[in-house]
Design an enzyme around this catalytic site. Sequence first.
Site, PDB file in Angstrom:
ATOM      1  CB  CYS A  75      27.797  54.247  -9.579  1.00  0.00           C
ATOM      2  SG  CYS A  75      28.579  53.299  -8.250  1.00  0.00           S
ATOM      3  CB  CYS A 244      31.022  57.335  -3.106  1.00  0.00           C
ATOM      4  SG  CYS A 244      30.156  58.292  -4.391  1.00  0.00           S
TER       5      CYS A 244
END
Length: 304
Positions: A75, A244
């Site tokens: 991430c 993201c």
Amino acid sequence: MKFTKMHGCGNDYIYFDCTKENFPGGAEGERQAAIKLSDRHFGIGGDGIILIKKSSRADFEMVMYNADGSRSQMCGNGVRCVGKLVYDADYTKGREFTVESMGAVKVLTVIEGERGDKITKLSVDMGKPILEAKKIPVNTELFNSSIKTLVKPVETIADSYVIQHPLIINGVEYKTTCVSMGNPHAVVFIDKKPADFPVCEIGPFFENNGFFPERTNTEFAYVEDRRTIWMRVWERGTGETLACGTGTCATVVAAILNDFVDAGEKITVHLLGGDLEIVWSGRKEDSVFMTGPAETVFTGNVEL
């Protein structure tokens, strides 16, 4: 157990410092905690949880769970927040350090904040993009023929690359470019800013499409000019998020492969939760670099 709620461009996670104490219940305890604590009505609320542990391969290890309890390889927004947490806590003395996640090691650099101050921005070497269909992975049994265009910024586009591949979702054809940044992404370029695009309606059909054997994250992106992209994202295991990091990197890589933006230049990507800056040379052997914010929201203690 003490936690820290943090976010990068609105991509929020619940962070636990496990460098000195283990998370109770082992891996199953971690998974169940991600489901329980991520709930925005009955828990703390977040896109998942991230545990910071000791690592034998890097300065720190990041263990990430999505809101549905599934593990995720990487991430980009989360790793920046890990960097802020360990730097602000004085766990590292240098302005450059490493974080491991599921075997992949990322190099982080502090951009803003001096020793003794709280930092607000970091840059991350996100590694090389993975472009081969089988490695992303894309189900090659369903892979008929991609529409490939050889463009100047990219040295070669191999037959195994998935560029502008037509996928039919609910009777509509979407031209899809696939990239992995340690986790799979399907990038769809649309002809207007995605503010009104039905991400929550279309996203699940991409995520669970048989074309993606490990499910996929999906980015819906509009190229404003050769330095600017607007993007919304549907993340596997979580749903739509405000940002993201890996998806932003994948989107810029896909845009360069399609000759929509310029390789080697700083590309600004506008997300619902803020902006990220991405640079990639256009050479598959080179890393993608991401720069963006990391912020602490609050700290507290939770009974597990």
